[in-house]
Design a protein around this motif. Structure first.
Motif, PDB file in Angstrom:
ATOM      1  N   LYS A  19     -39.348 -15.848 -40.089  1.00  0.00           N
ATOM      2  CA  LYS A  19     -37.884 -15.893 -40.193  1.00  0.00           C
ATOM      3  C   LYS A  19     -37.343 -14.611 -40.842  1.00  0.00           C
ATOM      4  CE  LYS A  19     -33.839 -18.269 -41.496  1.00  0.00           C
ATOM      5  NZ  LYS A  19     -33.151 -19.458 -41.941  1.00  0.00           N
ATOM      6  N   SER A  20     -38.048 -14.120 -41.838  1.00  0.00           N
ATOM      7  CA  SER A  20     -37.554 -12.936 -42.557  1.00  0.00           C
ATOM      8  C   SER A  20     -37.532 -11.700 -41.666  1.00  0.00           C
ATOM      9  CB  SER A  20     -38.394 -12.681 -43.813  1.00  0.00           C
ATOM     10  OG  SER A  20     -39.627 -12.069 -43.474  1.00  0.00           O
ATOM     11  N   VAL A  21     -38.382 -11.697 -40.648  1.00  0.00           N
ATOM     12  CA  VAL A  21     -38.405 -10.560 -39.728  1.00  0.00           C
ATOM     13  C   VAL A  21     -37.399 -10.768 -38.590  1.00  0.00           C
ATOM     14  CG1 VAL A  21     -39.840  -9.259 -38.095  1.00  0.00           C
ATOM     15  CG2 VAL A  21     -40.809 -10.021 -40.282  1.00  0.00           C
ATOM     16  N   ASP A  22     -37.351 -11.994 -38.093  1.00  0.00           N
ATOM     17  CA  ASP A  22     -36.449 -12.283 -36.964  1.00  0.00           C
ATOM     18  C   ASP A  22     -34.980 -12.331 -37.392  1.00  0.00           C
ATOM     19  OD1 ASP A  22     -38.726 -12.437 -35.515  1.00  0.00           O
ATOM     20  OD2 ASP A  22     -38.769 -14.639 -35.357  1.00  0.00           O
ATOM     21  N   PRO A  24     -33.440 -11.462 -40.797  1.00  0.00           N
ATOM     22  CA  PRO A  24     -33.484 -11.085 -42.220  1.00  0.00           C
ATOM     23  C   PRO A  24     -32.210 -11.433 -42.989  1.00  0.00           C
ATOM     24  CG  PRO A  24     -33.485  -9.140 -40.788  1.00  0.00           C
ATOM     25  CD  PRO A  24     -33.678 -10.318 -39.913  1.00  0.00           C
ATOM     26  N   GLU A  25     -31.060 -11.292 -42.345  1.00  0.00           N
ATOM     27  CA  GLU A  25     -29.823 -11.535 -43.083  1.00  0.00           C
ATOM     28  C   GLU A  25     -29.677 -13.000 -43.447  1.00  0.00           C
ATOM     29  OE1 GLU A  25     -26.377  -9.591 -41.620  1.00  0.00           O
ATOM     30  OE2 GLU A  25     -27.449  -7.694 -41.334  1.00  0.00           O
ATOM     31  N   GLU A  26     -30.043 -13.851 -42.501  1.00  0.00           N
ATOM     32  CA  GLU A  26     -29.973 -15.290 -42.775  1.00  0.00           C
ATOM     33  C   GLU A  26     -30.999 -15.651 -43.846  1.00  0.00           C
ATOM     34  OE1 GLU A  26     -29.981 -17.551 -39.048  1.00  0.00           O
ATOM     35  OE2 GLU A  26     -30.830 -19.208 -40.237  1.00  0.00           O
ATOM     36  N   PHE A  27     -32.184 -15.087 -43.700  1.00  0.00           N
ATOM     37  CA  PHE A  27     -33.252 -15.362 -44.660  1.00  0.00           C
ATOM     38  C   PHE A  27     -32.792 -15.044 -46.083  1.00  0.00           C
ATOM     39  CE2 PHE A  27     -36.875 -13.810 -47.182  1.00  0.00           C
ATOM     40  CZ  PHE A  27     -37.730 -14.898 -47.106  1.00  0.00           C
ATOM     41  N   TRP A  28     -32.233 -13.845 -46.271  1.00  0.00           N
ATOM     42  CA  TRP A  28     -31.866 -13.442 -47.631  1.00  0.00           C
ATOM     43  C   TRP A  28     -30.586 -14.103 -48.107  1.00  0.00           C
ATOM     44  CZ3 TRP A  28     -35.332 -11.954 -50.769  1.00  0.00           C
ATOM     45  CH2 TRP A  28     -36.429 -11.197 -50.330  1.00  0.00           C
ATOM     46  N   SER A  29     -29.671 -14.391 -47.212  1.00  0.00           N
ATOM     47  CA  SER A  29     -28.448 -15.042 -47.704  1.00  0.00           C
ATOM     48  C   SER A  29     -28.748 -16.477 -48.127  1.00  0.00           C
ATOM     49  CB  SER A  29     -27.289 -14.941 -46.709  1.00  0.00           C
ATOM     50  OG  SER A  29     -27.533 -15.740 -45.604  1.00  0.00           O
ATOM     51  N   ASP A  30     -29.698 -17.127 -47.463  1.00  0.00           N
ATOM     52  CA  ASP A  30     -30.117 -18.473 -47.909  1.00  0.00           C
ATOM     53  C   ASP A  30     -30.657 -18.415 -49.343  1.00  0.00           C
ATOM     54  OD1 ASP A  30     -29.457 -19.630 -45.569  1.00  0.00           O
ATOM     55  OD2 ASP A  30     -31.520 -19.894 -44.823  1.00  0.00           O
ATOM     56  N   LEU A 431     -44.942 -10.164 -49.015  1.00  0.00           N
ATOM     57  CA  LEU A 431     -44.067 -11.313 -49.208  1.00  0.00           C
ATOM     58  C   LEU A 431     -43.130 -11.403 -48.000  1.00  0.00           C
ATOM     59  CD1 LEU A 431     -45.105 -11.098 -52.120  1.00  0.00           C
ATOM     60  CD2 LEU A 431     -42.783 -11.501 -52.898  1.00  0.00           C
ATOM     61  N   PRO A 432     -42.699 -12.599 -47.655  1.00  0.00           N
ATOM     62  CA  PRO A 432     -41.673 -12.692 -46.616  1.00  0.00           C
ATOM     63  C   PRO A 432     -40.489 -11.815 -47.005  1.00  0.00           C
ATOM     64  CG  PRO A 432     -42.551 -14.865 -47.098  1.00  0.00           C
ATOM     65  CD  PRO A 432     -43.146 -13.924 -48.116  1.00  0.00           C
ATOM     66  N   GLY A 433     -40.002 -11.043 -46.058  1.00  0.00           N
ATOM     67  CA  GLY A 433     -38.905 -10.108 -46.344  1.00  0.00           C
ATOM     68  C   GLY A 433     -39.397  -8.680 -46.489  1.00  0.00           C
ATOM     69  N   VAL A 434     -40.725  -8.507 -46.504  1.00  0.00           N
ATOM     70  CA  VAL A 434     -41.294  -7.171 -46.706  1.00  0.00           C
ATOM     71  C   VAL A 434     -42.063  -6.759 -45.445  1.00  0.00           C
ATOM     72  CG1 VAL A 434     -42.919  -5.818 -48.067  1.00  0.00           C
ATOM     73  CG2 VAL A 434     -41.458  -7.529 -49.184  1.00  0.00           C
ATOM     74  N   LYS A 458     -40.743  -0.510 -43.556  1.00  0.00           N
ATOM     75  CA  LYS A 458     -39.812  -0.109 -42.492  1.00  0.00           C
ATOM     76  C   LYS A 458     -38.484  -0.828 -42.500  1.00  0.00           C
ATOM     77  CE  LYS A 458     -41.918  -2.896 -38.827  1.00  0.00           C
ATOM     78  NZ  LYS A 458     -42.751  -2.817 -37.646  1.00  0.00           N
ATOM     79  N   PHE A 459     -38.316  -1.786 -43.387  1.00  0.00           N
ATOM     80  CA  PHE A 459     -37.045  -2.520 -43.430  1.00  0.00           C
ATOM     81  C   PHE A 459     -36.675  -2.722 -44.898  1.00  0.00           C
ATOM     82  CE2 PHE A 459     -34.121  -6.082 -42.956  1.00  0.00           C
ATOM     83  CZ  PHE A 459     -33.456  -5.762 -41.784  1.00  0.00           C
ATOM     84  N   PRO A 460     -35.375  -2.659 -45.233  1.00  0.00           N
ATOM     85  CA  PRO A 460     -35.017  -2.823 -46.649  1.00  0.00           C
ATOM     86  C   PRO A 460     -35.257  -4.238 -47.177  1.00  0.00           C
ATOM     87  CG  PRO A 460     -33.051  -2.513 -45.271  1.00  0.00           C
ATOM     88  CD  PRO A 460     -34.226  -2.360 -44.368  1.00  0.00           C
TER      89      PRO A 460
END
Ligand code: WT7
Length: 638
Positions: A19-22, A24-30, A431-434, A458-460
């Motif tokens: 989910k964090s790759v597909d 990311p914005e939803e993942f982190w806003s949750d 970690l998820p998100g990294v 490769k992704f913030p």
């Protein structure tokens, strides 16, 4: 507190990662929605690594101290927030509940305001490991001042450099600090630093060691007097300053491959979310756990996993003033038993040094409260890993090997305790998100497993640095210009057949000595300050306890006709005075010349091989200006 974003199984890890790759914005806003925001953000993420611009939760308003303290008061007001264990085990320990911590932070926030400190001001904090250090940090955050904590082992010159770079007009310090059997005269070091910093308006001094100090009228005030003033004013409130998610929270200086340390900048919203998220997941924190991170708050580990991570999670965090080997090598284990510590987070260098004392200091202890062990700061060798596992964790505590950096704000690559498998000497999985990526020298991605390369991301992620203070271009060239569109970590790395990451060490001119980052150029600059030194070159070499030792090759004027041993001590002393004792070379070899290319560049590769004792693997030296010098250096190896 509950943590709906805590990953509790390997399947959940896989799902969260995807989910964090597909999305990311939803993942982190949750995840971010579990915090207390004064106003929600307008946009989860804006980024461009080329500039770089990185904005997380932009437009969101918050104060990190409301998330670390205020929001816990109702349910956890009487719970210990900070347990402080003093250097001397005979001295009584202190416990600050969340309510008490709140009162102290509010009080000291008002002290800061009374002294003219306001939002955006930079405040340098140079203290020992006393609870007031955490209070000072949080009080700055409460009023929106930007803290810049400088480790108590740094010299006057290092402090002056940092004060000047941050243009900090305020300093918080102690009369002195205890560290093992040593007493460090912090205020007197500050006095020396301030000779070069006439712009400093105020120094607040906490009493700790009762060392005699000189107080400069109009500039220096006592912590205790200032607190009394606030009490007399009857001011029991210090409303938290409303901060934008992207306002600066703190600056923390760290070494790079150039001579001058850089001020890594972290911002309020993203850092808070990431410090908390990584804390809760990597260590699998459970409500009620006592968390003991042995680092100093002067390093990023202390910022994220003594202060902000644990407190934002409503945890009990243990703050230890002393050192692992004083009064004896059982100090950590005493503390674990005394406070029933559940998670112990320390550095491989500490483990290796304690291994040297044998099992006797360990066996006197129960250690039955431990559930999770962690390491950080440098690669952990398998021997130390197994010793930690068998003798401390009794083979029932998962060990998390956490890879991260000052710049990353929190752990990026690590197993999750008991959730994803450990592998000795491997940090294992992101970690998820990294999103890690390995590249070769040309920046080409190294794909597949069973490969190695330079580690990039490769992704913030929310906890990443935003800039280097006062010099954004330096941030760009240091981290974002080596490889197109990637954050470059400076570390070499291999990925095994299962996709586990193993960090192999720095690939730039940065050393890792006892888990502390030291730039070779910085040490060279300090050595060159010695009047007798003509030129120097510094490299690392394998060291049993420190991980890496510092080896200096020095062209010294008086070589031969004076007392070399004295001269070497003098040079080491110079480094200690210019940077701090942590940067003192372990070996200094006098040489008549350095191996240079025809264009005058020092061939460090050759010096490194000699320092490592691999003199038969020097490679081609025929392109050197003076190949003969290599033979001389080889013969003089220490
Ligand atoms: C460098 C960062 C992050 C807190 C302490 C150091 C090395 C860090 C590991 C690990 C192998 C590690 C890297 C990194 N490092 N953790 N688990 N395994 N190497 O912070 O001073 O910013 O140094 O420490 O080389 O780049 P720092």
């Amino acid at each position: 507190m509950s943590y709906p974003y805590q990953i509790r199984s390997a399947e959940q890890y896989q799902a969260a990662y995807k989910k964090s790759v597909d999305h990311p914005e939803e993942f982190w806003s949750d995840i971010a929605s579990n915090f207390q925001w004064r106003k929600p953000w307008d946009k989860v993420l804006e980024w461009d690594f080329k500039k770089p611009t990185i904005k997380w939760f932009n437009g969101g308003k918050l104060n990190i101290t409301e998330n670390c303290i205020d929001r816990h008061l109702e349910k956890l007001g009487n719970k210990p927030a900070i347990i402080w264990e003093p250097n001397d085990p005979e001295e009584y320990h202190r416990v600050l509940t969340y309510r008490e911590l709140y009162n102290k932070v509010v009080q000291f926030g008002n002290v800061l305001k009374n002294n003219g400190i306001k939002k955006g001001d930079r405040v340098c904090i140079y203290m020992g490991m006393v609870p007031e250090l955490a209070i000072a940090v949080l009080a700055c955050a409460r009023i929106g001042a930007i803290h810049s904590v400088v480790f108590g082992g740094f010299s006057a010159q290092s402090i002056a450099d940092r004060l000047q770079d941050a243009k900090a007009e305020f300093v918080i310090t102690c009369d002195g600090a205890y560290r093992g059997n040593k007493e460090i005269p912090l205020k007197s070091v500050i006095d020396d630093a301030l000779v070069q910093c006439p712009f400093v308006k105020r120094v607040v001094v906490l009493t700790r060691t009762r060392t005699a100090v000189s107080m400069l009228k109009g500039r220096d005030v006592w912590w205790e007097d200032e607190v009394k003033k606030v009490e007399t004013q009857g001011n029991h409130d210090c409303p938290a300053e409303e901060m934008d998610a992207e306002d600066m929270l703190f600056i923390l200086y760290t070494s790079g491959s150039t001579g001058k340390p850089k001020g890594v900048v972290h911002t309020c919203g993203g850092y808070m979310v990431y410090a908390n998220y990584s804390f809760v997941n990597v260590f699998q924190y459970q409500p009620g756990d006592v968390f003991f991170c042995t680092a100093d708050i002067g390093w990023i580990t202390g910022h994220s996993y003594i202060v902000y991570g644990p407190l934002s999670a409503g945890a009990t965090t243990l703050l230890f003033e002393g050192v692992p080997t004083w009064p004896d090598a059982g100090r950590f284990w005493d503390i674990v038993d005394k406070y029933k510590v559940n998670t112990l987070y320390t550095a491989p260098t500490a483990i290796r040094s304690l291994m040297g004392f044998g099992l006797e200091p360990v066996q006197k202890h129960d250690l039955g409260s431990l559930k999770v062990l962690g390491t950080v700061g440098e690669p952990i060798n398998e021997e130390a890993w197994h010793w930690y596992d068998e003798n401390i964790g009794k083979k029932k505590c998962p060990i998390v090997d956490t890879w991260w950096q000052t710049e990353t704000g929190g752990v990026l690559i690590s197993n999750m305790a008991g959730i994803t498998p450990a592998k000795p000497s491997f940090a294992t999985l992101p970690l998820p998100g990294v999103q890690p990526i390995l590249v070769d020298e040309n920046g080409k991605e190294v794909v597949g497993n069973g490969v190695s390369g330079n580690l990039c991301i490769k992704f913030p992620w929310p906890g990443m640095l935003r800039t280097t203070y006062g010099d954004h271009e330096r941030c760009r060239t240091n981290y974002f210009a080596t490889y197109d569109n990637l954050y470059f970590t400076g570390d070499g790395c291999l990925r095994d057949e299962e996709g586990n990451y193993r960090i192999t060490g720095r690939v730039d001119d940065v050393l890792n000595v006892s888990g502390h980052r030291i730039g070779t150029a910085e040490v060279e600059n300090a050595i060159n300050m010695h009047t007798g030194v003509v030129e120097s070159a510094v490299v690392g070499y394998p060291h049993d306890i420190k991980g890496q030792g510092i080896y200096a090759f020095v062209i010294y004027q008086g070589h031969g006709d004076s007392d070399d041993k004295m001269a070497r001590q003098d040079i080491a002393q110079t480094v200690s005075r210019i940077i701090g004792p942590i940067a003192k070379p372990d070996k200094i070899q006098f040489v008549s010349g350095l191996p240079k290319t025809r264009s005058g560049k020092i061939m460090r590769r050759i010096l490194r091989k000699i320092a490592e004792g691999e003199t038969d693997k020097l490679g081609d030296i025929s392109t050197l200006l003076d190949p003969a010098v290599v033979e001389e250096i080889k013969n003089g190896k220490l």
